[in-house]
Scaffold this active site. Structure first.
Site, PDB file in Angstrom:
ATOM      1  N   GLU A 144       5.813   2.134  -5.023  1.00  0.00           N
ATOM      2  CA  GLU A 144       4.876   2.923  -4.223  1.00  0.00           C
ATOM      3  C   GLU A 144       4.328   3.943  -5.201  1.00  0.00           C
ATOM      4  OE1 GLU A 144       3.356   5.513  -3.083  1.00  0.00           O
ATOM      5  OE2 GLU A 144       4.259   6.131  -1.177  1.00  0.00           O
ATOM      6  N   GLU A 153      -2.566   7.228 -10.132  1.00  0.00           N
ATOM      7  CA  GLU A 153      -1.252   7.652 -10.624  1.00  0.00           C
ATOM      8  C   GLU A 153      -0.684   6.672 -11.639  1.00  0.00           C
ATOM      9  OE1 GLU A 153       1.205   8.659  -7.213  1.00  0.00           O
ATOM     10  OE2 GLU A 153      -0.078  10.374  -6.799  1.00  0.00           O
TER      11      GLU A 153
END
Ligand code: SAH
Length: 677
Positions: A144, A153
């Protein structure tokens, strides 16, 4: 060990490097992190759990042992789900040391010590083999690692590496696939976050117009993502020009390439208009068949989305380099380009399509400087005609033909307005823009207020001192009180009858119940049956790290709340005088007039420009008898979360009150506060 942390000093407007305890940085990170928000995201958690169970079953059905690699384990949640689903062993990788430590504790507390190995490393440092971190490659890959833009990210390079070195070929991935969706819209409101609109000024000599330089008009802006709670954007604020289209998808169960690339879709406009904005969001399929789907689609695409609140994943607003007219039914191509970490968009008309191959345009770079100086809310603020009108009205009240005016605000249009409205001479500090052909009328002084000399001012005294006030270093509403400090520093250059605009400011406060924002600071207890209280304690501990709890900035137009009290003025700051030596403090109580959960207090500033003219950076109005609030859409308000939300949740009988003590420390420019329920 000590860490140096940059912090703007609200009394000097300057960035200062403060020596902090070595733990400061990570306490800040934990206290303000999104971990709690993720753990409260029921929809996400349930779907991950379903996807993980399904993947473990598929591997088991093949007669294989289920070996899981969980990259970015955080609390260890997804690994614990896998272990519960029957996985034989999990490698839980977490780069952030305090989180890895927490994961070890949480895993142990939940009885998974034998099944889960926490590895405190970045995944690209993880080794596989007899003496390695992992005994063998995994056949289930769980992660995740997504942000609102999906890849911001670093999910792509992490996956690329994991497929090469850490997982088996044909591994099961949860999520299995991510898909990015786009929709073309016209929106004056959102476009106003990216371009400066003309400002019309009615003067005695007729209407004058301030237009932005052409460099700004054609500037592609900055590549940083604009992520917002699109569900708070009313449909009246934009016009849909195309259906939703699939822009690209990434299959996580196969090797992933992170290298820069581009994608193209054909769109047939459903309406004629000006293409300005690409709205974008993604969904993830937890299984190969897409039966377990977690989507960020906004309310007009999926009606139930408004009730699935989350703050760690929102929606993206992309600004096209220029607005382009499109005609209903006439196809256009939308091109998405991405590098490893970000995405940007370009529109191409049919006739421009000869060079189909060469579409890998460069990432947007601001050429006009405005996008470096003004962030998106600031653009919106400068384009807010109502606000500008208040400044014009008050400038008209105070300016005369003889006015010698000094403006103190970052990247402000006030000097131009003051000039248009007939001030004899305008000086300005913190102005990075030259107003063309006005060099002799608007003098940019390259000095900080403390170092201002009378020669900067050509030996004239200032008769009108103006500020919005606005400073880019301000985080909390009262940090713009730097104007008061600057005013104090230039006191010797002011005439005895100087007019200061704004003449004063006031701090206002209201007790609210948030629809959803309370979740980001609320303990989780258990998450899908797993005890994550260690995480709660860690967040609490980090919040208590600072002696006093601090208010935090949030743009409340994105976070609905209702007022439980009347708005109350708590402190005033008189700019006609210099900053006093002693601190300003106040105590009192606020009556709770509405039933509800007192989650916290919201604080904001109001500026009193001239007699009878004020602007607010906070509450615009209370929209209805339910107490729903409307907030200034261009400003962040200060939110102070009460530590005992639970206590106030059970409070049902009226009337009751919240007592407060608020102290403005004139030495530091900070406001400390304390509340008792
Ligand atoms: N898996 C948890 C936490 C997700 S947050 C959950 O679903 O609740 C993402 C975490 O991944 C963060 O803690 C971050 O520090 C970590 N992280 C991101 N990229 C990483 C990488 N390449 N290797 C190890 N950890 C990583």
């Amino acid at each position: 060990m000590k860490t140096f942390c940059g912090r703007a000093n609200p009394t000097t407007g300057a960035m200062e490097w403060l020596e902090e305890d070595e733990n400061y940085d990570y306490h800040q990170e934990i206290a303000r992190s999104r971990y709690a928000d993720m753990l409260h995201d029921k929809d996400r958690n349930v779907k991950y759990y379903q996807g993980i169970c399904a993947a473990v079953s598929r591997v088991k059905e093949r007669g294989e042992k289920a070996i899981v690699l969980d990259i970015g384990t955080g609390t260890g949640l997804l690994s614990m789900m896998a272990a519960s689903a029957g996985a034989d062993f999990c490698y839980a990788v977490e780069v952030f040391k305090p989180m890895a430590n927490a994961a070890v504790k949480i895993v142990e507390k939940n009885g998974f010590r034998e099944k889960i190995k926490v590895i405190n490393k970045h995944s690209t440092e993880v080794t596989v083999g007899q003496d390695g971190d992992m005994q063998c490659r995994a056949n289930i890959l769980v992660t995740e690692l997504f942000d609102t833009e999906l890849i911001g990210e670093g999910a792509l390079p992490t996956y690329e590496h994991a497929h090469k070195y850490l997982v088996q070929e044909g591994c099961e991935a949860v999520p299995h696939r991510a898909t990015v969706y786009v929709q073309l819209v016209e929106s004056k409101r959102m476009w106003s976050w990216n371009k400066l609109f003309p400002v019309h000024v009615e003067t005695e000599d007729g209407e004058k117009t301030i237009v932005s330089p052409s460099a700004m008009e054609n500037c592609p802006g900055v590549p940083s993502v604009c992520d917002i709670q699109l569900n708070q954007m009313p449909s009246s604020d934009f016009t849909i020009l195309s259906d939703v289209a699939t822009m690209f998808s990434v299959d996580f169960s196969n090797p992933v390439r992170s290298a820069s690339t581009s994608y193209r879709v054909q769109l047939e406009p459903v309406k004629s208009g000006k293409a300005q904005i690409v709205l974008s969001w993604w969904d993830i399929d937890m299984d190969p068949w897409g039966t377990i789907n977690c989507t960020m689609a906004p309310y007009w695409v999926k009606s139930t989305s408004a009730s699935q609140w989350r703050d760690h994943w929102m929606q993206c607003v992309y600004f096209l380099p220029n607005e382009e007219p499109v005609v209903q039914g006439e196809e256009v191509s939308l091109i998405a380009c991405r590098d490893e970490y970000s995405v940007w968009y370009k529109l191409q008309k049919a006739r421009e399509e000869e060079n189909k191959a060469a579409v890998c345009i460069e990432s947007p770079v601001c050429r006009c400087q405005a996008h470096l100086l003004w962030n998106r809310p600031r653009f919106g603020q400068l384009n807010d005609q109502n606000r500008t009108r208040q400044y014009i009205k008050s400038l008209m009240k105070v300016l005369t033909k003889d006015s010698v005016c000094l403006c103190i605000s970052d990247g402000s249009l006030l000097p131009l307005l003051a000039h248009c409205l007939g001030a004899k001479q305008v000086h300005t500090l913190f102005q990075f823009f030259k107003a063309n052909h006005l060099e002799d009328k608007i003098k940019i002084i390259e000095a900080c207020p403390e170092l201002l000399t009378s020669s900067h001012l050509e030996d004239k005294k200032i008769s009108v001192l103006v500020g919005e006030p606005f400073f880019t270093t301000s985080l909390l509403p009262w940090h713009n009180l730097y104007f008061w400090y600057a005013r104090t520093a230039v006191a010797s250059h002011l005439t005895s009858s100087v007019t200061v605009l704004p003449q004063s400011a006031s701090l206002h406060m209201m007790i609210v119940e948030f629809q959803d924002l309370w979740r980001i600071r609320s303990p989780c207890g258990t998450c899908e049956g797993f005890d994550v209280r260690t995480m709660d304690d860690m967040i609490k501990n980090s919040l208590n790290f600072r002696e006093s709890k601090e208010a935090e900035p949030h743009p409340l137009w994105e976070y609905p709340c209702k007022s439980l009290s009347d708005p109350q003025e708590v402190l005033t700051f008189d700019f006609r005088d210099t900053v006093p030596e002693h601190s300003l403090s106040t105590e009192g109580s606020v009556k709770l007039l509405q039933k509800g959960k007192s989650h916290g207090a919201v604080l904001w500033m109001e500026y009193h420009l001239a007699a009878g003219i004020s602007v607010t950076t906070g509450l615009m109005q209370i929209a209805n008898e339910k107490g729903n609030c409307e907030w200034n859409p261009h400003c962040k308000q200060a939110v102070y979360f009460f530590s005992s939300v639970l206590e106030s949740e059970t409070r049902s009988d009226l009337p009751s009150a919240v007592t407060y003590a608020i102290n403005f420390n004139t030495k530091t420019g900070e406001i400390a506060m304390d509340f008792k329920l």
